[in-house]
Enzyme design. Structure first.
Site, PDB file in Angstrom:
ATOM      1  N   ASP A   9       0.809  -1.235   0.000  1.00  0.00           N
ATOM      2  CA  ASP A   9       0.000   0.000   0.000  1.00  0.00           C
ATOM      3  C   ASP A   9       0.840   1.283   0.000  1.00  0.00           C
ATOM      4  O   ASP A   9       1.537   1.579   0.970  1.00  0.00           O
ATOM      5  CB  ASP A   9      -0.942   0.042   1.203  1.00  0.00           C
ATOM      6  CG  ASP A   9      -1.892  -1.158   1.259  1.00  0.00           C
ATOM      7  OD1 ASP A   9      -1.513  -2.250   0.804  1.00  0.00           O
ATOM      8  OD2 ASP A   9      -3.006  -0.979   1.776  1.00  0.00           O
ATOM      9  N   HIS A  69     -10.315   0.981   0.188  1.00  0.00           N
ATOM     10  CA  HIS A  69     -10.388   2.435  -0.050  1.00  0.00           C
ATOM     11  C   HIS A  69     -10.611   2.792  -1.521  1.00  0.00           C
ATOM     12  O   HIS A  69     -10.457   3.951  -1.907  1.00  0.00           O
ATOM     13  CB  HIS A  69      -9.108   3.118   0.453  1.00  0.00           C
ATOM     14  CG  HIS A  69      -8.987   3.114   1.949  1.00  0.00           C
ATOM     15  ND1 HIS A  69      -9.794   3.880   2.758  1.00  0.00           N
ATOM     16  CD2 HIS A  69      -8.173   2.425   2.782  1.00  0.00           C
ATOM     17  CE1 HIS A  69      -9.481   3.671   4.035  1.00  0.00           C
ATOM     18  NE2 HIS A  69      -8.499   2.780   4.072  1.00  0.00           N
ATOM     19  N   HIS A 152      -6.432  -8.693   0.222  1.00  0.00           N
ATOM     20  CA  HIS A 152      -6.473  -7.414   0.951  1.00  0.00           C
ATOM     21  C   HIS A 152      -7.389  -7.606   2.152  1.00  0.00           C
ATOM     22  O   HIS A 152      -8.610  -7.552   2.035  1.00  0.00           O
ATOM     23  CB  HIS A 152      -6.997  -6.328   0.004  1.00  0.00           C
ATOM     24  CG  HIS A 152      -6.802  -4.952   0.539  1.00  0.00           C
ATOM     25  ND1 HIS A 152      -5.614  -4.262   0.405  1.00  0.00           N
ATOM     26  CD2 HIS A 152      -7.616  -4.127   1.225  1.00  0.00           C
ATOM     27  CE1 HIS A 152      -5.726  -3.077   0.968  1.00  0.00           C
ATOM     28  NE2 HIS A 152      -6.926  -2.966   1.481  1.00  0.00           N
ATOM     29  N   HIS A 177      -3.137  -4.426   3.202  1.00  0.00           N
ATOM     30  CA  HIS A 177      -4.159  -3.727   4.009  1.00  0.00           C
ATOM     31  C   HIS A 177      -3.702  -3.389   5.420  1.00  0.00           C
ATOM     32  O   HIS A 177      -4.042  -2.332   5.919  1.00  0.00           O
ATOM     33  CB  HIS A 177      -5.481  -4.505   4.061  1.00  0.00           C
ATOM     34  CG  HIS A 177      -6.505  -3.879   4.958  1.00  0.00           C
ATOM     35  ND1 HIS A 177      -7.143  -2.694   4.638  1.00  0.00           N
ATOM     36  CD2 HIS A 177      -7.006  -4.242   6.183  1.00  0.00           C
ATOM     37  CE1 HIS A 177      -7.997  -2.376   5.612  1.00  0.00           C
ATOM     38  NE2 HIS A 177      -7.917  -3.296   6.558  1.00  0.00           N
TER      39      HIS A 177
HETATM   40 FE   LIG Z   1      -4.089   0.416   2.793  1.00  0.00          FE
HETATM   41 FE   LIG Z   2      -7.079  -1.385   2.933  1.00  0.00          FE
END
Ligand SMILES: [Fe+2]
Ligand SMILES: [Fe+2]
Length: 263
Positions: A9, A69, A152, A177
């Site tokens: 991420d 997200h 995730h 995540h």
């Molecule tokens: Fe994230």
């Molecule tokens: Fe996430």
């Protein structure tokens, strides 16, 4: 041998900047065939925009994945369709916009990529990640030479379970995540590379990439407040996977941490 870097991420500008500064050199030094990054936090820490995605693609990322997200930035739900190298989580409801998988190609080798969202402690409307993976892997037979699966998810149990479930059927199952790299990189017995979490690409002087004080304060009083993106101790975190197309199995899976040069 096929060599892949998956970048965990990317959080805000600090995460994007270290990719801009270091990725081309990493591609050359490591001899990477494919680079995939999770961009769900790349725009100001929450979501993705077309412009932000384009900067990462221009910096040498071949494909961008997303997570819970995915729709945080207004308008991305219409922008996503014009990007051939971005996929949204595959187990979102079918009517959601965006591609549910990608197929990357290098020297005739076709690598399919998809992300599934976990369902433990994650409040997205999504289909079972195990059955969604079955469906996609079945659908991709004959279209791809190997499949990269991103899970995730919040729960390490769900991530590990999916790794075992797909062992021998996916080239790799890599978690994202939680933003904290885990120390369990391995190749499972039937040849699937596995890592519970590839970590975060952003500031580690932070709580999950955000400034520490507002997050601590929220835990103390529960009041709503903004969580600006943090900027200290920036690292690129990911996993390097080597895959043997002849043997049809991963042969190496290692966590990679690159720190931003001082000054
Ligand atoms: Fe994230
Ligand atoms: Fe996430």
């Amino acid at each position: 041998m096929m060599k892949l870097l998956f970048i965990g991420d990317v959080v805000g500008r600090p995460g994007r900047e270290i990719i801009g500064e270091r990725l081309q050199r990493l591609r050359n030094e490591l001899g990477l065939d494919f680079v995939i990054a999770n961009g769900e936090n790349a725009a100001a820490g929450a979501g993705l925009t077309g412009a932000v995605a384009q900067t990462m693609l221009d910096a040498g990322v071949d494909a961008l994945t997303l997570g819970d997200h995915v729709w945080d930035q207004k308008g991305f739900e219409t922008e996503i369709a014009r990007f051939e190298r971005i996929c949204r989580p595959a187990n979102l409801p079918a009517k959601c916009p965006g591609r549910d998988h990608l197929i990357l190609e290098k020297n005739g080798f076709r690598l399919a990529v998809f992300t599934v969202l976990g369902r433990q402690y994650l409040g997205m409307k999504s289909e079972c990640p195990f059955l969604a993976s079955d469906r996609l892997i079945g659908q991709l037979a004959g279209q791809a030479d190997a499949v990269f699966v991103e899970i995730h998810a919040e729960a390490t149990s769900e991530k590990q379970a999916l790794g075992w479930y797909l062992d021998g059927r996916a080239a790799a199952v890599v978690g994202t995540h939680t933003h904290v790299p885990t120390a369990d990189a391995s190749v499972l017995p039937k040849g699937t590379a596995f890592l519970c979490d590839a970590g975060m690409t952003g500031s580690y002087l932070s709580v999950l990439g955000r400034l520490i004080d507002p997050v601590v304060a929220k835990f103390l009083d529960g009041m709503p407040r903004r969580f600006p993106v943090a900027e200290g101790d920036v690292r690129l975190s990911g996993v390097v996977i080597e895959y043997d197309p002849a043997a049809k199995r991963a042969i190496r899976c290692e966590l990679l941490t690159v720190r931003k040069a001082a000054g």
